[in-house]
Scaffold this motif. Structure first.
Motif, PDB file in Angstrom:
ATOM      1  N   LEU A  96       0.824  -1.212   0.000  1.00  0.00           N
ATOM      2  CA  LEU A  96       0.000   0.000   0.000  1.00  0.00           C
ATOM      3  C   LEU A  96       0.858   1.262   0.000  1.00  0.00           C
ATOM      4  N   LYS A  97       1.946   1.217   0.740  1.00  0.00           N
ATOM      5  CA  LYS A  97       2.850   2.371   0.787  1.00  0.00           C
ATOM      6  C   LYS A  97       3.430   2.657  -0.592  1.00  0.00           C
ATOM      7  N   ARG A  98       3.781   1.586  -1.318  1.00  0.00           N
ATOM      8  CA  ARG A  98       4.340   1.759  -2.655  1.00  0.00           C
ATOM      9  C   ARG A  98       3.300   2.350  -3.618  1.00  0.00           C
ATOM     10  N   CYS A  99       2.071   1.879  -3.510  1.00  0.00           N
ATOM     11  CA  CYS A  99       0.994   2.436  -4.341  1.00  0.00           C
ATOM     12  C   CYS A  99       0.787   3.912  -4.048  1.00  0.00           C
ATOM     13  N   THR A 100       0.862   4.263  -2.763  1.00  0.00           N
ATOM     14  CA  THR A 100       0.687   5.658  -2.353  1.00  0.00           C
ATOM     15  C   THR A 100       1.795   6.530  -2.908  1.00  0.00           C
ATOM     16  N   GLN A 101       3.035   6.033  -2.825  1.00  0.00           N
ATOM     17  CA  GLN A 101       4.178   6.800  -3.305  1.00  0.00           C
ATOM     18  C   GLN A 101       4.107   7.065  -4.805  1.00  0.00           C
ATOM     19  N   LEU A 102       3.666   6.053  -5.558  1.00  0.00           N
ATOM     20  CA  LEU A 102       3.662   6.145  -7.020  1.00  0.00           C
ATOM     21  C   LEU A 102       2.319   6.568  -7.598  1.00  0.00           C
ATOM     22  N   GLY A 103       1.308   6.725  -6.738  1.00  0.00           N
ATOM     23  CA  GLY A 103      -0.020   7.097  -7.227  1.00  0.00           C
ATOM     24  C   GLY A 103      -0.666   6.002  -8.061  1.00  0.00           C
ATOM     25  N   LYS A 104      -0.424   4.746  -7.718  1.00  0.00           N
ATOM     26  CA  LYS A 104      -0.941   3.603  -8.482  1.00  0.00           C
ATOM     27  C   LYS A 104      -2.307   3.190  -7.934  1.00  0.00           C
ATOM     28  N   LEU A 105      -3.354   3.828  -8.436  1.00  0.00           N
ATOM     29  CA  LEU A 105      -4.705   3.583  -7.935  1.00  0.00           C
ATOM     30  C   LEU A 105      -5.205   2.186  -8.293  1.00  0.00           C
ATOM     31  N   LYS A 106      -4.995   1.754  -9.529  1.00  0.00           N
ATOM     32  CA  LYS A 106      -5.474   0.449  -9.976  1.00  0.00           C
ATOM     33  C   LYS A 106      -4.858  -0.675  -9.148  1.00  0.00           C
ATOM     34  N   GLU A 107      -3.550  -0.616  -8.960  1.00  0.00           N
ATOM     35  CA  GLU A 107      -2.864  -1.631  -8.163  1.00  0.00           C
ATOM     36  C   GLU A 107      -3.329  -1.568  -6.704  1.00  0.00           C
ATOM     37  N   GLY A 108      -3.556  -0.345  -6.214  1.00  0.00           N
ATOM     38  CA  GLY A 108      -4.036  -0.181  -4.844  1.00  0.00           C
ATOM     39  C   GLY A 108      -5.389  -0.835  -4.638  1.00  0.00           C
ATOM     40  N   LYS A 109      -6.263  -0.727  -5.637  1.00  0.00           N
ATOM     41  CA  LYS A 109      -7.576  -1.377  -5.547  1.00  0.00           C
ATOM     42  C   LYS A 109      -7.448  -2.896  -5.504  1.00  0.00           C
ATOM     43  N   SER A 110      -6.496  -3.443  -6.259  1.00  0.00           N
ATOM     44  CA  SER A 110      -6.259  -4.892  -6.234  1.00  0.00           C
ATOM     45  C   SER A 110      -5.807  -5.349  -4.856  1.00  0.00           C
ATOM     46  N   ILE A 111      -4.921  -4.582  -4.251  1.00  0.00           N
ATOM     47  CA  ILE A 111      -4.425  -4.925  -2.908  1.00  0.00           C
ATOM     48  C   ILE A 111      -5.550  -4.802  -1.890  1.00  0.00           C
ATOM     49  N   HIS A 112      -6.369  -3.751  -2.034  1.00  0.00           N
ATOM     50  CA  HIS A 112      -7.516  -3.561  -1.144  1.00  0.00           C
ATOM     51  C   HIS A 112      -8.451  -4.775  -1.212  1.00  0.00           C
ATOM     52  N   ALA A 113      -8.755  -5.200  -2.419  1.00  0.00           N
ATOM     53  CA  ALA A 113      -9.645  -6.358  -2.593  1.00  0.00           C
ATOM     54  C   ALA A 113      -9.039  -7.608  -1.970  1.00  0.00           C
ATOM     55  N   HIS A 114      -7.739  -7.765  -2.106  1.00  0.00           N
ATOM     56  CA  HIS A 114      -7.052  -8.939  -1.542  1.00  0.00           C
ATOM     57  C   HIS A 114      -7.127  -8.921  -0.020  1.00  0.00           C
ATOM     58  N   ILE A 115      -6.977  -7.721   0.556  1.00  0.00           N
ATOM     59  CA  ILE A 115      -7.044  -7.600   2.022  1.00  0.00           C
ATOM     60  C   ILE A 115      -8.440  -7.967   2.525  1.00  0.00           C
ATOM     61  N   LEU A 116      -9.475  -7.533   1.798  1.00  0.00           N
ATOM     62  CA  LEU A 116     -10.845  -7.818   2.209  1.00  0.00           C
ATOM     63  C   LEU A 116     -11.155  -9.313   2.206  1.00  0.00           C
ATOM     64  N   ASN A 117     -10.410 -10.090   1.437  1.00  0.00           N
ATOM     65  CA  ASN A 117     -10.602 -11.546   1.384  1.00  0.00           C
ATOM     66  C   ASN A 117      -9.636 -12.289   2.288  1.00  0.00           C
ATOM     67  N   SER A 118      -8.899 -11.530   3.103  1.00  0.00           N
ATOM     68  CA  SER A 118      -7.914 -12.158   3.993  1.00  0.00           C
ATOM     69  C   SER A 118      -8.380 -12.076   5.444  1.00  0.00           C
ATOM     70  N   LYS A 119      -7.599 -12.680   6.304  1.00  0.00           N
ATOM     71  CA  LYS A 119      -7.899 -12.668   7.739  1.00  0.00           C
ATOM     72  C   LYS A 119      -7.662 -11.284   8.356  1.00  0.00           C
ATOM     73  N   LEU A 120      -7.024 -10.398   7.574  1.00  0.00           N
ATOM     74  CA  LEU A 120      -6.676  -9.072   8.086  1.00  0.00           C
ATOM     75  C   LEU A 120      -7.649  -7.987   7.633  1.00  0.00           C
ATOM     76  N   LYS A 121      -8.833  -8.398   7.159  1.00  0.00           N
ATOM     77  CA  LYS A 121      -9.766  -7.428   6.599  1.00  0.00           C
ATOM     78  C   LYS A 121     -10.249  -6.386   7.610  1.00  0.00           C
ATOM     79  N   SER A 122     -10.157  -6.716   8.907  1.00  0.00           N
ATOM     80  CA  SER A 122     -10.606  -5.765   9.928  1.00  0.00           C
ATOM     81  C   SER A 122      -9.454  -5.056  10.621  1.00  0.00           C
ATOM     82  N   ASP A 123      -8.232  -5.299  10.152  1.00  0.00           N
ATOM     83  CA  ASP A 123      -7.063  -4.668  10.768  1.00  0.00           C
ATOM     84  C   ASP A 123      -7.150  -3.145  10.589  1.00  0.00           C
ATOM     85  N   ILE A 124      -7.227  -2.416  11.696  1.00  0.00           N
ATOM     86  CA  ILE A 124      -7.469  -0.972  11.620  1.00  0.00           C
ATOM     87  C   ILE A 124      -6.292  -0.224  11.012  1.00  0.00           C
TER      88      ILE A 124
END
Length: 665
Positions: A96-124
């Motif tokens: 996520l930090k790398r996406c933020t640094q480079l402004g990679k929105l599409k890749e960030g959405k992929s990582i977001h979706a992956h997190i939502l399907n993981s055990k860490l989906k509620s990690d604040i």
């Protein structure tokens, strides 16, 4: 031995029980690498432990490498799905930090979706990082949606969203979010307040800013240097320099940010002297100027036309090794142009390696201000050839240049060009319509200007009718001028300019009764005319003069110089144009009135107090009168000097008996 990929490398066997704290380390000594997909496979057919890449070392530049096979889109996510890389918060955080640094929105959405399907989906912590990523990538809708989906929020969650709104010009949303945070019972920190003050400054809401300021005092955050700097900036953006200075003076700790905020505040208000004063104090306090400092000081110098001070600040920047980057160069060009040195502005522009659209607009504006319409058109065409897409400001600059130079056909062509959908498709704003009315009006095409106003798709405002009124005054059209003036009076009854113009139209036509009626109306309505004045700057001192001014300590020498110059002017063929004396007096008294106009007094003073051959720079708060224009034009040849006069409309460069305006202004 395992085959190692282009961004994962280890020369030892990797075990699942190895500590994960080594995961984020960057390891780039090895240059020979094989495809990432082979990491999970072994070239050795012998039995071996399964490959766990928890200690794999990933180069940041390869974190977002695309997947060749899966729908996840990223190779790292594929490896996580295979179990080759552990699914943990640290891995996601780096991605996520790398996406933020480079402004990679599409890749960030992929990582977001992956997190939502993981055990860490509620990690604040991860959820906050997701909001921050969306905000930094400019997708505030996704940031707000992610925030709304959180079951548990902390102070960081709110602060990240508020900061995102504030930094993306959604100030009202930032303030609204702050109020919701307060109602939720969470206490803001210094970062929260800094972002909210930024939003209050952008909204120009003084009352709201004061309330938040009071809240920050109660919260004990106002003594934080970053919060205090934000408060100073907020007050300056609301135009409250007194409040800004009070906070600044009470700061126990200061940084470059608070100094820059104060300097920029004065520059925005056109108080260039105070801006320069704070610049000097900043250095005496031991702070080094930044690019933002220099940019603000240049803007301050531009606002008062302080050429010598601007040159000194430019030299200071060069001396201290501060490279001229694009946004500083733009304000530097603006300073030189507004201070009367279009040549220096051109030099700055020519040294830019990659001028952006703002740079082009700056030089176009400068050329327009100096009446160099043909040069502005050439520059605009050059801009188009270089593939720089003009914006609405670019077109406004070139339209203004065409108006001041009498380039009717070119101006109308550019107005049509900007509206062509297949070209630029820019919808004209009121300023563009004003420029076209001015274009026709200056050329004496008053009927066409009136027809254009009637054909406008938007309701004309006071500026539109004011442009037509000015043209009527210029060309002596009393009937149309009266119509235009009535429209202006209705739309902006407190502006003195239209009243004066109409009165002058009547006076020029010999309608003294009508002129007196307009003046009486001004008095009854409480509309006050700003006195005409001219000023010159000699050795860092400003000397201001009004018509018939006899208050200056050098008044006797000034009047002697005026008499001496008057004789030489008449010998050179100058004939006073008494049409510019709009008073009911005889011809002799009219000529006397003309002789003591403020710009002529300023010229005489400058001739007395500057070295022979030195350029004389005069500024006037209203349009230079036609008689003074003719007199100064001849004077430039007699005294063998360049005389530059800046009035409210433009610059006049008088050299060897002629003016750059070509007597068209």
């Amino acid at each position: 031995m395992k085959k190692l990929g282009p961004f994962l490398f280890s020369s030892t066997s990797i075990h699942s029980k190895s500590p994960t704290y080594l995961f984020p380390l960057i390891f780039s000594q090895f240059s020979t690498a094989t495809p990432l997909s082979s990491l999970a496979e072994s070239d050795d057919s012998s039995d071996s432990e399964p490959c766990d890449l928890s200690l794999a070392i990933i180069e940041p530049r390869n974190l977002l490498s695309k997947s060749n096979s899966s729908t996840q889109g990223l190779h790292v996510l594929d490896l996580m799905d295979r179990g080759s890389i552990p699914v943990d918060a640290e891995t996601y955080s780096r991605l996520l930090k790398r996406c933020t640094q480079l402004g990679k929105l599409k890749e960030g959405k992929s990582i977001h979706a992956h997190i939502l399907n993981s055990k860490l989906k509620s990690d604040i912590f991860l959820r906050n990082s997701i909001i921050n990523m969306y905000a930094k990538c400019g997708s505030l809708c996704d940031a707000k949606k992610s925030f709304d989906e959180m079951l548990l929020r902390d102070m960081v969650s709110w602060t990240v969203l508020i900061t995102g709104f504030a930094q993306n010009d959604q100030s009202a949303e930032a303030v609204g979010c702050f109020l919701e945070m307060h109602r939720s019972g969470l206490k803001p920190n210094q970062f929260t307040f800094a972002s909210v003050f930024k939003a209050c400054g952008a909204l120009s809401s003084s009352e709201l800013g004061k309330q938040v300021h009071g809240f920050s005092v109660k919260s004990g955050c106002d003594f934080n240097v970053y919060v205090s700097s934000s408060i100073v900036d907020m007050y300056t953006r609301n135009g409250e320099m007194g409040g800004a200075h009070k906070v600044f003076d009470e700061m126990t700790e200061r940084n470059e940010v608070c100094w820059n905020a104060l300097i920029a505040g004065y520059a925005r208000k056109g108080e260039g002297e105070n801006s320069l004063e704070q610049f000097l104090k900043m250095q005496r306090a031991g702070f080094e100027p930044t690019h933002f400092t220099y940019s603000s000081v240049f803007s301050g110098c531009a606002s008062i036309g302080a050429l010598e001070q601007g040159k000194w600040v430019h030299a200071h920047m060069v001396k201290f090794g501060c490279r001229v980057i694009a946004f500083v160069a733009n304000t530097l060009m603006d300073m030189y142009a507004k201070s009367g040195s279009i040549e220096d502005a051109m030099k700055v522009f020519d040294r830019l390696q990659k001028p952006d659209v703002v740079s082009w607009n700056s030089i176009l504006t400068g050329l327009a201000q100096h009446g160099l319409g043909k040069e502005a058109v050439i520059k605009f065409e050059e801009m188009l050839k270089k593939g720089i897409k003009p914006n609405e400001i670019s077109f406004l600059c070139v339209l203004s240049a065409c108006s001041h130079a009498g380039l009717i056909n070119e101006g109308w062509r550019y107005f049509e060009l900007m509206r062509e959908k297949e070209k630029y498709g820019i919808e004209p704003k009121m300023e563009h319509y004003v420029s076209i009315v001015d274009l026709f009006g200056r050329a004496g095409m008053l009927d066409q200007a009136e027809r254009f106003i009637k054909s406008m798709p938007i309701e004309p405002n006071a500026a539109i009718w004011g442009a037509l009124l000015g043209a009527c005054r210029m060309h002596g059209n009393m009937e149309l001028g009266k119509l235009a003036a009535e429209c202006v009076f209705e739309l902006d009854p407190h502006d003195s300019g239209p009243h004066v113009l109409l009165s002058n139209i009547y006076a020029a036509a010999g309608k003294w009764g009508e002129a007196a009626r307009v003046r009486k109306l001004m008095k009854e309505s409480g509309v006050k005319k700003e006195p005409a004045c001219s000023w010159v700057e000699i050795e860092n001192s400003v000397h201001m003069f009004v018509a018939n001014d006899d208050t200056h300590p050098q008044k006797e020498d000034i009047f002697k110089m005026l008499d001496k110059l008057g004789v030489k002017l008449k010998e050179a063929g100058y004939v006073p144009d008494t049409n510019y004396v709009l008073l009911y007096v005889d011809k002799q008294e009219r000529e006397m009135k003309l002789q003591y106009h403020s710009e002529k007094i300023a010229l005489a003073f400058a001739l007395l107090n500057t070295p022979p051959g030195a350029t004389i720079r005069i500024k006037k708060n209203i349009r230079v009168c036609g008689d003074c224009h003719n007199a100064i034009k001849l004077a430039s040849k007699i005294v063998e000097r360049e005389i530059i006069v800046r009035d409210t409309n433009r610059f006049h460069h008088f050299r060897d008996g002629s003016c750059t305006c070509g007597d068209y202004w």
